[in-house]
Design an enzyme around this catalytic site. Structure first.
Site, mmCIF file in Angstrom:
data_model
loop_
_atom_site.group_PDB
_atom_site.id
_atom_site.type_symbol
_atom_site.label_atom_id
_atom_site.label_comp_id
_atom_site.label_asym_id
_atom_site.label_seq_id
_atom_site.Cartn_x
_atom_site.Cartn_y
_atom_site.Cartn_z
ATOM 1 N N GLY A 153 29.705 2.858 -13.402
ATOM 2 C CA GLY A 153 30.763 1.899 -13.722
ATOM 3 C C GLY A 153 31.619 1.611 -12.513
ATOM 4 O O GLY A 153 31.522 2.277 -11.477
ATOM 5 N N GLY A 165 38.279 1.988 -8.603
ATOM 6 C CA GLY A 165 37.157 2.418 -7.791
ATOM 7 C C GLY A 165 35.900 2.517 -8.630
ATOM 8 O O GLY A 165 35.779 1.899 -9.676
ATOM 9 N N ASP A 203 47.262 0.062 -21.870
ATOM 10 C CA ASP A 203 46.078 -0.685 -21.441
ATOM 11 C C ASP A 203 44.901 -0.436 -22.383
ATOM 12 O O ASP A 203 43.790 -0.149 -21.958
ATOM 13 C CB ASP A 203 45.694 -0.307 -20.003
ATOM 14 C CG ASP A 203 44.759 -1.322 -19.361
ATOM 15 O OD1 ASP A 203 44.720 -2.475 -19.850
ATOM 16 O OD2 ASP A 203 44.072 -0.983 -18.389
#
Length: 950
Positions: A626, A631, A745
Site C-alpha cells: 500500500g 509513505g 479521518d
C-alpha cells in the site's frame, strides 16, 4: 561543567529543530497519492519526472508541480499547477487528476499523450486553464467538462479528438478561449454556445464540423475571433454576422459556404476577413470597412461584379486576394495611391484569373505594392506586362536587426551555450539567453515586418524586460500561424553577471505559462511551444520556489534561526546551571529531557533498522502492499515468522513526523479488537517506521471496488457485520479510551480487514484527544482545530466552524455506511454520495442505488440501514445519533436478519481464536454497545434471497 553546557546546548538545539519540523507543512496525502498514480500513467523515456519519488511534492519541488505558497484552511499544501510542457511524455491522462482538487492549471502541452480525456477532470472546480494541445488524444469531448465553473481557457488543438461539441459547453460562463482546432470534431456547432457571456476566441478550424452556421453566434457579446476554416457547412454566411460589433477577425476559409457575402460595415474594428475557397456568389457588397483592416481574402469563389471602391484608401491594408472569381471592370489605382508606405510596409494585390480589363488611373505602382493580373483580359494589353507574370515568392523569414553589431566580437570568447547579446548596449556582451518557442495562433495581419517593432514593444512590455533583451526570428506556418524563436538575454549588471537568477527565470516562464501577457488586438492569441533551459539553467526544473509551501531558502532560514535561538537559549541555560548543584541539575534534567526514548512503553517494541530491512527483504517492491501521503506500507516477516505491516515514512514527509509521534502515543494505550494494533516502531538511520498487525484482506474500499485482487463481492450480512465492527471500534475511542479520542479521518481506506474479514479501524495520524473537564468539571463540546480529513467524508459543520466533535466521526462513518450500501465512492464525477442517496430515498427509489453486486438482501434491514446512514450524515450536528445509538441500531438491524443469515451461523471470537455461536456470544456480553465481541456471522456470500436487487 563545560560538558554540561554542551549537553544542554545539544538538547535545546535538537528540540528547536524538532519544532521546526513540527511546524513545517506538507502536501495533502490524497494529492501525493494522486500524483504517484498520475506518474504511473505516463511513459517518461527522458526520465523528466525522475524526482517524483523523492520527498514531498510541494516541499521538494517535484518537476512541474507548483503549489500554493501558504496552506489553506486544512493546514496542508495543495497543488495549484501541473506544468508538464514538452517533456516527451506518452501514456495516458489518469482519472486521478481529479484528486488534485485545488488545481488551477493543467498543462501537458506538446507531449505524446494518448487515450481519451478523463471525464473526472470535470471535478476540478478551481481549474482555470485546461491545456492539452499538441498531443495524441483520441475519443470524444466529455460532456462533464461543461460543468467546470471557473474555466478560462480550454486548449485541445492538434489532437485526434472526434465526436460533437458537447451542448454542456454552453454552461462555461467564465470561459474566454475555445481553442479546439486541428482535430476531428464533427456535427453541428451548438447554437447554445451563443449564451457564453465571456467568449473571446472561438477557434474550430480544421475539423469535420457540418450543418449550418448558427446565426446565434452573432449574439456573443465579447467575441473577437471567429475562426472556422476547413469544415463542411451547409448554406451561407448568416447576415447577422454583420452585427458582431467587437469582431476583429472572421475566417471561414474552405467551408463549402454558398450565397452572398454579408455586409460587414457595422463591425468597427474588423481587421481580417478570409472567406476564400467557398462557393460564395453575387457581387461584393460596397462595405465601409474599418481602417484597421489588414487582410481581405475572397479568392476561389464565384463572385461577380466589380471591385468595390470602398477597398481604396485603407491605410493598413496588406493583402487583397480576389483571384479565381469572375470579377469584371478595372482595378482602381486609388487602392495604393492614397497611402503612404514606410520601409517595412507592403501591399499584395492578387487579382489573377478574373475578367478584369485593366487599371483605372495611373499605372505607376510603387515598389512596396505587388499587383498580379495574370489570367485576366488586361494582360492582352502590353502596358500591363509588368503585372501579368508570376509574382516572386514572398520571404517568410526575417532575422531581427540588432541595434549593436557583433561582427567584431571574438567567437572563441563566447562559447556555447553563451551568446553575444545582439541588442545589448554593452559591446560584445556574452550572456546565456532563455530559448523560447512561441507562436501566434491567429494573427490579425498577413505581413509581419510592419508589425515587427510593435510586437517587440508588446512582448517586452508584457514580460517587463528591456527592449534590447529580446532577439527573435520567425516563419509563417500553415494556418496561417506565425512561429517565432525568441531569445531573451539578461541585462549587463556591471559585476560580470551574465545569466538570469533563478527567480527571474521562473518569473518569465510563469508569465507565459499562466497567460499573464495581455492579449493584443493585432497579435491575437499566442501559445508557448517550448521553454528551453540550457547551460547554467539546465538544472532548473519547471517549478517555482515561491509557489512551494516552504522553499529551500526558507527552510535554511528557519533552521539557521532555530540554531541561533538555540545558542542564545543555551547560553542563558548554562548560566543558570552554573548556579545549581549537580544533583539538582540531574533532577531538572530528568524532568526536562524529553526524547523518543520515553516512547519505549509496555507492549510497544522498539525495532532496529536492520530488523526492518531484513523483514522486508531490503524494502523490496514485491513486499509493498500500500501507499499513502505518509509513505509506503510493506508486508514484513520477522525471524520468528511473525507477519506484520510496516508503514515507512517517505523522505521529506514532515507531516509524517507528527503522525509518527501521534500514532505511537495513541495506539500504545488503545486495545480493542476493532482497532488495528501497534506492535512497535523504528526510529533509526533517519527513518521513521511503525509496525502493525498485518491485515491480510486489505481495505474495505478495495473490496467495494471489486478489483482484480478481490473479485468476490460481499453479501449484505458481511457488509452489516463490517459496519458494526467499525462502529464498535469508534465507540471505544469515544467512550472507553482514556482520555477519549476523535479519529478525524474515518474512511473506507482506513477500515482494514483481517484474514477472517474482521473489520478494524486504522490510521490515527490525524486523531485528536477529546476535550477534558475544566476546573469546574465542565467538558467542552468540541475541540477547535484546523480542518483535516478527506474530501467526501468531512463533516460539513466541522469544515465551516473548525469545531471537531464526536459527531464529526459519526458523519464520516455514515458516509462509509453509504459506501457499503451502494458501492459508490464518496465523490464521483462531481456527485456527492450523501446527496445522491438522499434524493433516491426521498423519491421512494432507494433500492435503485443499492449495490447490485451485493446479491439478494432483506429489504427491511436494508431500509433501516439506509435510514441510519442518512441520519449520521445530517448537516445539523444535533440531528445525528451518538456512537452509542449507532451501535445499538446496528445491533437491532442485525437481530432482524433472517435466521439463516445471522443467528444460526457462527461468529468469530478473535480474542480466543475460536468459533462461538452468536447466541452464546450475546449471552456473555454484558454491555453489547461497548463490547469487543462481534455478534453475527462470518458469511461472505450466500445470503438467503429475500429481495432481488433493483
Amino acid at each position: 561543567m563545560s560538558e554540561l553546557r554542551f549537553s544542554w546546548f545539544r538538547v535545546v538545539w535538537v528540540m528547536s529543530l524538532l519544532l521546526v519540523v513540527a511546524d513545517s507543512q506538507s502536501t495533502h496525502p490524497t494529492e501525493v497519492t494522486a500524483l504517484q498514480v498520475i506518474r504511473q500513467s505516463f511513459e517518461d523515456p527522458d526520465n523528466s519526472l525522475r524526482n517524483w519519488n523523492r520527498g514531498d511534492p510541494c516541499v521538494s519541488n517535484w518537476t512541474g508541480v507548483l503549489c500554493f505558497n501558504t496552506t489553506l484552511d486544512d493546514n496542508y499544501l495543495h497543488v495549484r499547477e501541473l506544468q508538464l510542457l514538452n517533456l516527451n511524455l506518452s501514456g495516458t491522462l489518469s482519472p486521478d487528476l481529479a484528486r488534485l482538487s485545488y488545481m488551477e492549471i493543467l498543462d501537458v502541452m506538446w507531449n505524446k499523450i494518448g487515450g481519451s480525456i478523463p471525464k473526472e477532470i470535470s471535478e476540478l472546480a478551481n481549474l482555470r486553464l485546461l491545456l492539452l494541445n499538441g498531443n495524441q488524444l483520441t475519443g470524444s469531448l466529455p460532456e462533464e467538462l461543461g460543468h467546470l465553473p471557473n474555466l478560462d481557457r480550454i486548449q485541445i488543438d492538434q489532437n485526434f479528438i472526434s465526436g460533437p461539441i458537447p451542448l454542456s459547453f454552453a454552461n462555461l460562463n467564465k470561459t474566454k478561449h475555445f481553442h479546439m482546432n486541428n482535430n476531428s470534431l464533427s456535427g453541428q456547432i451548438p447554437p447554445e454556445l451563443s449564451r457564453l457571456p465571456e467568449l473571446v476566441h472561438l477557434l474550430l478550424d480544421n475539423n469535420n464540423l457540418s450543418g449550418y452556421l448558427p446565426p446565434e453566434l452573432s449574439e456573443l457579446p465579447e467575441l473577437l475571433i471567429l475562426q472556422l476554416d476547413n469544415n463542411h457547412f451547409d448554406g451561407g454566411i448568416p447576415p447577422s454576422y454583420g452585427n458582431m460589433v467587437r469582431l476583429l477577425k472572421l475566417s471561414l476559409r474552405n467551408c463549402t459556404l454558398q450565397g452572398p457575402i454579408p455586409n460587414l460595415s457595422r463591425i468597427p474594428k474588423l481587421a481580417y476577413i478570409d472567406l476564400s475557397n467557398n462557393n460564395l456568389n453575387g457581387s461584393i457588397p460596397a462595405m465601409n470597412l474599418s481602417n484597421n483592416i489588414t487582410t481581405i481574402d475572397l479568392s476561389r469563389n464565384r463572385l461577380t461584379g466589380t471591385i468595390p471602391p470602398s477597398f481604396s484608401g485603407l491605410p493598413n491594408l496588406q493583402r487583397l486576394s480576389l483571384f479565381n472569381n469572375s470579377l469584371s471592370g478595372t482595378v482602381s489605382s486609388n487602392i495604393w495611391e492614397n497611402r503612404t508606405f514606410n520601409s517595412t510596409e507592403e501591399l499584395t494585390l492578387d487579382m489573377k484569373n478574373n475578367r478584369l480589363s485593366g487599371i483605372s488611373g495611373t499605372i505607376n505602382v510603387p515598389p512596396n505594392v505587388t499587383l498580379s493580373l495574370q489570367g485576366n483580359p488586361a494582360c492582352s494589353n502590353g502596358s500591363m506586362a509588368d503585372f501579368c507574370g508570376s509574382p516572386s515568392a514572398l520571404v517568410s523569414h526575417l532575422q531581427s536587426t540588432p541595434s549593436n553589431s557583433t561582427d567584431d566580437c571574438k567567437p572563441q570568447s563566447c562559447p556555447p551555450p553563451f551568446e553575444y547579446a545582439p541588442g545589448s548596449p554593452v559591446p560584445c556582451f556574452c550572456a546565456a539567453p532563455l530559448l523560447i518557442g512561441y507562436r501566434l495562433k491567429s494573427p490579425g495581419f498577413s505581413d509581419f515586418p510592419a508589425y515587427f517593432y510593435p510586437f517587440e514593444v508588446y512582448l517586452t512590455s508584457g514580460l517587463k524586460i528591456r527592449h534590447f533583451q529580446l532577439d527573435l526570428t520567425y516563419e509563417w506556418e500553415k494556418g496561417p500561424r506565425l512561429r517565432m524563436y525568441l531569445k531573451i538575454f539578461p541585462v549587463f549588471a556591471g559585476n560580470g553577471t551574465n545569466i538570469f537568477n533563478d527567480s527571474e527565470v521562473f518569473r518569465i516562464r510563469s508569465l507565459f505559462t499562466q497567460w499573464e501577457i495581455p492579449d493584443n488586438e493585432n497579435f491575437g492569441p499566442y501559445e508557448l511551444i517550448d521553454f528551453t533551459l540550457l547551460g547554467p539553467y539546465e538544472d532548473l526544473i519547471p517549478t517555482t520556489t515561491s509557489s512551494s509551501g516552504i522553499s529551500k531558502g526558507a527552510v535554511a532560514g528557519i533552521v539557521v534561526g532555530a540554531i541561533v535561538g538555540a545558542v542564545l537559549l543555551s547560553a542563558f541555560v548554562s548560566l543558570y546551571i552554573l548556579r545549581l548543584n549537580r544533583n539538582k541539575y540531574h533532577a531538572v534534567s530528568r524532568k526536562r529531557h524529553v526524547s523518543r526514548a520515553s516512547l519505549k512503553i509496555e507492549g510497544v517494541k522498539s525495532f532496529t533498522y536492520e530488523e526492518m530491512k531484513h523483514a522486508t527483504n531490503n524494502f523490496d517492491a514485491a513486499s509493498e502492499v500500500g501507499q499513502g501521503g505518509y509513505g509506503k506500507v510493506y508486508k514484513g516477516v520477522f525471524a520468528d515468522g511473525t507477519i506484520v505491516a510496516i508503514k515507512r515514512a517517505q523522505e521529506g514527509s514532515l507531516q509524517g513526523e507528527k503522525e509518527f509521534l501521534t500514532e505511537i502515543e495513541l495506539l500504545s494505550r488503545l486495545h480493542h479488537r476493532n482497532l488495528v494494533s501497534l506492535l512497535g516502531f523504528c526510529d533509526e538511520e533517519g527513518e521513521q517506521m511503525l509496525v502493525y498487525e498485518f491485515m491480510s484482506n486489505g481495505t474495505l474500499r478495495d473490496h467495494l471496488s471489486v478489483t482484480e485482487k478481490y473479485k468476490e463481492s460481499f453479501s449484505f450480512a458481511t457488509r452489516l457485520r463490517i459496519a458494526l465492527a467499525s462502529a464498535k471500534g469508534i465507540l471505544y475511542l469515544h467512550t472507553e479510551a482514556n482520555p477519549p479520542i476523535f479519529h478525524r479521518d474515518i474512511k473506507a481506506t482506513n477500515i482494514l480487514l483481517d484474514s477472517r474479514l474482521i473489520a478494524k479501524v486504522a490510521d490515527f495520524g490525524l486523531s485528536r484527544l477529546a476535550p477534558v473537564a475544566d476546573l469546574e468539571g465542565i467538558v467542552p463540546g468540541h475541540v477547535s482545530t484546523v480542518v483535516k480529513g478527506t474530501p467526501g467524508y468531512l463533516d460539513p459543520e466541522y469544515f465551516l466552524t473548525h469545531k471537531l466533535t464526536d459527531k464529526s466521526d459519526v458523519y464520516s462513518l455514515g458516509v462509509v455506511f453509504l459506501e457499503l450500501l451502494t458501492g459508490m465512492h464518496p465523490i464521483t464525477h462531481g456527485k456527492n454520495i450523501v446527496r445522491e442517496v438522499n434524493i433516491a430515498y426521498r423519491s421512494g427509489m432507494i433500492f435503485s442505488v443499492i449495490d447490485a453486486k451485493m446479491g439478494s438482501y432483506p429489504s427491511e434491514c436494508v431500509e433501516k440501514f439506509v435510514t441510519l446512514a442518512l441520519k449520521c450524515c445530517k448537516e445539523d450536528t444535533d440531528e445525528r445519533p451518538s456512537m452509542v445509538e449507532v451501535v445499538r441500531e446496528l445491533e437491532n438491524i442485525w437481530h432482524m436478519m433472517p435466521e439463516s443469515d445471522s443467528r444460526t451461523n457462527d461468529s468469530i471470537d478473535i480474542e480466543h481464536g475460536k468459533n462461538v455461536s452468536s447466541q452464546s456470544s450475546s449471552s456473555t456480553t454484558k454491555n453489547p454497545y461497548v463490547s469487543s465481541d462481534i455478534s453475527g456471522s462470518d458469511l461472505v456470500s450466500g445470503v438467503v434471497p429475500t429481495i432481488a436487487p433493483r
